[in-house]
Design an enzyme around this catalytic site. Structure first.
Site, mmCIF file in Angstrom:
data_model
loop_
_atom_site.group_PDB
_atom_site.id
_atom_site.type_symbol
_atom_site.label_atom_id
_atom_site.label_comp_id
_atom_site.label_asym_id
_atom_site.label_seq_id
_atom_site.Cartn_x
_atom_site.Cartn_y
_atom_site.Cartn_z
ATOM 1 N N GLU A 1 0.827 -1.220 0.000
ATOM 2 C CA GLU A 1 0.000 0.000 0.000
ATOM 3 C C GLU A 1 0.857 1.264 0.000
ATOM 4 O OE1 GLU A 1 -3.288 -0.455 2.745
ATOM 5 O OE2 GLU A 1 -3.494 -2.544 2.133
HETATM 6 C C1 LIG Z 1 2.556 -9.886 0.606
HETATM 7 C C2 LIG Z 1 2.154 -8.913 -0.461
HETATM 8 C C3 LIG Z 1 0.814 -8.571 -0.596
HETATM 9 C C4 LIG Z 1 0.416 -7.695 -1.612
HETATM 10 N N1 LIG Z 1 -0.922 -7.474 -1.824
HETATM 11 C C5 LIG Z 1 -1.315 -6.776 -2.927
HETATM 12 C C6 LIG Z 1 -2.698 -6.696 -3.293
HETATM 13 O O1 LIG Z 1 -3.573 -7.233 -2.623
HETATM 14 N N2 LIG Z 1 -3.022 -6.036 -4.436
HETATM 15 C C7 LIG Z 1 -2.087 -5.428 -5.213
HETATM 16 O O2 LIG Z 1 -2.457 -4.846 -6.232
HETATM 17 N N3 LIG Z 1 -0.766 -5.466 -4.888
HETATM 18 C C8 LIG Z 1 -0.359 -6.134 -3.777
HETATM 19 N N4 LIG Z 1 0.981 -6.230 -3.460
HETATM 20 C C9 LIG Z 1 1.948 -5.468 -4.219
HETATM 21 C C10 LIG Z 1 2.545 -4.317 -3.433
HETATM 22 O O3 LIG Z 1 1.589 -3.308 -3.290
HETATM 23 C C11 LIG Z 1 3.819 -3.874 -4.155
HETATM 24 O O4 LIG Z 1 4.820 -4.816 -3.801
HETATM 25 C C12 LIG Z 1 4.259 -2.485 -3.798
HETATM 26 O O5 LIG Z 1 3.361 -1.563 -4.320
HETATM 27 C C13 LIG Z 1 5.652 -2.149 -4.323
HETATM 28 O O6 LIG Z 1 5.780 -2.510 -5.652
HETATM 29 P P1 LIG Z 1 7.034 -3.413 -6.109
HETATM 30 O O7 LIG Z 1 7.178 -4.506 -5.125
HETATM 31 O O8 LIG Z 1 6.843 -3.784 -7.517
HETATM 32 O O9 LIG Z 1 8.296 -2.465 -5.957
HETATM 33 P P2 LIG Z 1 8.927 -1.474 -7.052
HETATM 34 O O10 LIG Z 1 7.903 -0.485 -7.475
HETATM 35 O O11 LIG Z 1 9.594 -2.265 -8.108
HETATM 36 O O12 LIG Z 1 10.011 -0.717 -6.174
HETATM 37 C C14 LIG Z 1 11.260 -1.334 -5.808
HETATM 38 C C15 LIG Z 1 11.975 -0.381 -4.860
HETATM 39 O O13 LIG Z 1 12.206 0.869 -5.512
HETATM 40 C C16 LIG Z 1 11.635 1.939 -4.784
HETATM 41 N N5 LIG Z 1 11.069 2.913 -5.710
HETATM 42 C C17 LIG Z 1 10.247 2.679 -6.748
HETATM 43 N N6 LIG Z 1 9.936 3.827 -7.376
HETATM 44 C C18 LIG Z 1 10.585 4.806 -6.724
HETATM 45 C C19 LIG Z 1 10.666 6.213 -6.885
HETATM 46 N N7 LIG Z 1 10.009 6.866 -7.844
HETATM 47 N N8 LIG Z 1 11.422 6.917 -6.021
HETATM 48 C C20 LIG Z 1 12.071 6.300 -5.016
HETATM 49 N N9 LIG Z 1 12.035 4.976 -4.815
HETATM 50 C C21 LIG Z 1 11.302 4.230 -5.658
HETATM 51 C C22 LIG Z 1 10.556 1.300 -3.909
HETATM 52 O O14 LIG Z 1 10.327 2.060 -2.741
HETATM 53 C C23 LIG Z 1 11.170 -0.053 -3.602
HETATM 54 O O15 LIG Z 1 12.028 0.068 -2.517
HETATM 55 C C24 LIG Z 1 1.396 -7.099 -2.445
HETATM 56 C C25 LIG Z 1 2.745 -7.427 -2.273
HETATM 57 C C26 LIG Z 1 3.129 -8.328 -1.323
HETATM 58 C C27 LIG Z 1 4.576 -8.717 -1.233
#
Ligand SMILES: Cc1cc2nc3c(=O)[nH]c(=O)nc-3n(C[C@H](O)[C@H](O)[C@H](O)COP(=O)(O)OP(=O)(O)OC[C@H]3O[C@@H](n4cnc5c(N)ncnc54)[C@H](O)[C@@H]3O)c2cc1C
Length: 637
Positions: A443
């Site tokens: 989130e």
């Molecule tokens: C257990 C679990 C439950 C989840 N449940 C849901 C769900 O029900 N529905 C759903 O839709 N999603 C869900 N998710 C997805 C979750 O919301 C995402 O993992 C989260 O939004 C981050 O996306 P990402 O993991 O792809 O990270 P990325 O976006 O790939 O980011 C990787 C890293 O880069 C950093 N980063 C990225 N962009 C920037 C920026 N512009 N500036 C600075 N730093 C940046 C991030 O902070 C992070 O540290 C879930 C994930 C998990 C692991």
């Protein structure tokens, strides 16, 4: 300039952000994200005001106390649900088997916990946000997986967007099903789309007669996805052409699990929350009637972001639940465990942790219940408070769990079932740590929350100054904007130098806390001044100075937490003047918070951000690859 280029510039102008130096991908993402921001509110934001030098204490004090009637509803449900979970839900077994037993799922249905936030007219419990969060805190204190099962279902799953934006027909059709035990999920993330949801790849193609859409694509990490009956799915519908420019459209659809072409490809396995059903979902020509669109075509990202604005309040509640459990564990353990002739809690290093944890818990509770009450009040700009509560509580609870683990020593690292099997109390700190780590990611990651809050903090300035900074709008318009900006800042800026806190004594907060309230008021002026100066110094490049922005945001969060603590301590001591602890603990938190604020201000002027950026660039280039020597590599590059 060609007509199309002019229109693109106009669209950029509407954004109030100069996208001219951004890559096309970033500019497009920015445009979609900006147009999906929630912007209309009847009432202002307390925390937002702090960034503009406005200390609007009347918005949070008197601290909103739960009414006796509402509290009684919450008390009864918590008593029933906690007794049921204690008797029937072995959280360590869930962790080991990766299953939440059927008897528990049935019990949740019997207690109508799938419909906690659904209005009574649709068969739900119609709980207030405060009561819902109280229940979630309790569940979370016992079993992270069950808490996330319930919260993904109704903090972000179908019930919440339907409640906010559904038509009467949609509400009548779907909401009663949740009272019968139907489970829902929220599907936004994709393999290539994480923090930047504007780039969604899942498509929804309309039929020729417009009666239905065909959804194709994949959704990743969808919590409850593998067991959900009804999902809200964000998909890309055809772009619209506005003034010759293609505007991407994201639309929210209700998808039912029995629709042909819907498939669970994989159940994901995580370090914690091992009982959740979270998966990779595939949609192949899933035919969805147009009546299943919530809020309207092209409004899907707005729906997702608005849902998350309140939905992410469950994370502070879950953090509060974990924090309460940590306090329970360390209090008992620190008395019981004797080393070097003393209970470990009496050694100063541990005692210091105990004080810090107690103060942190008081602050987490203060911001969580304040933000939850604001959500109940309605019409109030909750975005900033909710995002601050999410960021502050997820980070603080993580630190509290880490301190608890440290205080438990080797036992902190040992699994609860192993402790039990060798005759000790099954204290699940190791599991708590694994379960709660995710709260700093889901989130909105901590870094993304910083950016989100920085955007909202800067918004009042952007309203005034953006037109001047955008290089591509007509000169006449920029000059008019410049005059308006000069008028605004010629009054606003000098005001930020007036120490208005000398006009208020805040004596109603008592001798200990009144000084803290004056500090918050004074510091909000300094924060506003410094932000303004940084905007002038960095102009459009401020957007890329994430560390500067994050420190401003962290100062704002500390000020918000201080204010919430003092207002809540005052409410508690007004209720019963004999009780002094809230005042003591709020005072301690504020003193520590002040030190953190001072060092954050200092770091704005004296930091190594540029050097860090240079080193990071070298890391990405592989210049430091030699530091990865003599290991068995994960990446064989
Ligand atoms: C257990 C679990 C439950 C989840 N449940 C849901 C769900 O029900 N529905 C759903 O839709 N999603 C869900 N998710 C997805 C979750 O919301 C995402 O993992 C989260 O939004 C981050 O996306 P990402 O993991 O792809 O990270 P990325 O976006 O790939 O980011 C990787 C890293 O880069 C950093 N980063 C990225 N962009 C920037 C920026 N512009 N500036 C600075 N730093 C940046 C991030 O902070 C992070 O540290 C879930 C994930 C998990 C692991």
């Amino acid at each position: 300039m060609g007509a199309e280029a002019k229109e693109i510039k106009e669209a950029e102008f509407d954004l109030k952000i100069d996208t001219s130096k951004m890559s096309q991908g970033k500019a497009e993402a920015m445009m979609v994200a900006e147009s999906s921001r929630e912007t209309k509110w009847e009432n202002p934001s307390f925390a937002g005001g702090l960034f503009m030098g406005k200390f609007q204490l009347d918005l949070i004090s008197p601290y909103p106390e739960q009414s006796a009637e509402d509290k009684a509803v919450g008390d009864k449900l918590i008593a029933e649900a906690s007794a049921f979970l204690k008797a029937n839900l072995d959280a360590d077994e869930v962790d080991r088997t990766r299953e939440i037993p059927k008897k528990v799922m049935d019990g949740l249905t019997r207690m109508n916990l799938w419909a906690m936030k659904i209005p009574k007219e649709y068969g739900g419990l119609g709980l207030s946000q405060v009561n819902y969060n109280r229940v979630m805190a309790m569940v979370s204190s016992h079993c992270g997986s069950t808490a996330v099962l319930l919260s993904a279902h109704q903090s972000i799953g179908v019930p919440q967007p339907l409640k906010l934006f559904g038509t009467d027909e949609q509400k009548k059709k779907w909401l009663p099903r949740f009272a019968e035990g139907a489970i829902s999920a929220f599907a936004l993330t994709e393999p290539d789309v994480g923090s930047d949801p504007a780039k969604i790849g899942t498509t929804a193609t309309p039929s020729e007669d417009g009666s239905h859409y065909l959804i194709n694509g994949q959704k990743l990490w969808c919590t409850n996805g593998p067991i959900a009956d009804i999902l809200v799915v964000m998909a890309r519908t055809p772009p619209i052409i506005k003034k010759g420019k293609e505007i991407p459209q994201i639309t929210a659809f209700i998808v039912e699990k029995n629709m042909s072409g819907f498939e669970v490809v994989h159940r994901c396995d995580f370090m914690g929350l091992r009982g959740i059903q979270n998966g990779l979902l595939r949609f192949t020509n899933v035919k969805v009637p147009k009546e299943n669109i919530i809020l309207g075509v092209g409004k899907g990202l707005k729906l997702a972001l608005t849902t998350l604005n309140t939905g992410r309040l469950t994370i502070p509640a879950a953090s509060v639940g974990a924090g309460r459990q940590c306090l329970n564990i360390v209090r008992n353990w620190c008395n019981e465990r004797v080393q070097w002739g003393l209970p470990v809690g009496k050694h100063e290093a541990v005692a210091n942790k105990l004080a810090g944890m107690t103060a942190t818990q008081f602050a987490m509770e203060s911001v969580t219940w304040l933000a939850s009450a604001m959500a109940d009040r309605g019409g109030y700009d909750i975005r900033i408070e909710a995002a601050m509560a999410k960021l502050f509580c997820s980070e603080s609870a993580w630190k509290m769990i880490d301190d608890t683990l440290q205080i438990r020593g080797g036992r902190g690292y040992e699994r609860a079932e192993s402790l039990r099997d060798r005759g000790e109390k099954a204290v699940p700190v190791e599991r708590m740590m694994r379960d709660h780590r995710i709260n700093r990611i889901i989130e909105g990651t901590t870094d993304i929350m910083h950016l989100f809050l920085a955007r909202e903090a800067l918004d009042p300035h952007m309203e005034v100054a953006a037109e001047v900074l955008l290089k591509h709008i007509p000169m006449g318009r920029r000059i008019r904007a410049g005059i308006h900006m000069a008028e605004f800042y010629s009054i606003w800026f000098p005001k930020q130098w007036i120490n208005t806190s000398v006009f208020h004594t805040y004596s109603e907060f008592g001798p200990k806390l009144s000084g803290h309230m004056s500090f918050v008021e004074r510091t909000s002026h300094k924060l506003a001044r410094d932000i303004f100066i940084s905007m002038g110094m960095y102009q459009n490049s401020l957007e890329r100075r994430q560390m500067i922005l994050a420190r401003y945001v962290d100062i704002g969060i500390e000020l918000f937490a201080m204010s919430a603590c003092c207002a809540r301590a005052k409410m508690l001591s007004d209720r019963d003047p004999k009780i002094e602890e809230p005042g003591h603990i709020a005072n301690y938190f504020c003193k520590e918070s002040k030190r953190r604020i001072e060092s954050l201000f200092l770091a704005q002027e004296n930091n190594d951000d540029r050097q860090a950026n240079k080193i990071a660039k070298g890391v990405l280039n592989g210049d430091y690859k030699w530091m990865e020597n003599d290991i068995i590599r994960v990446y064989e590059d």
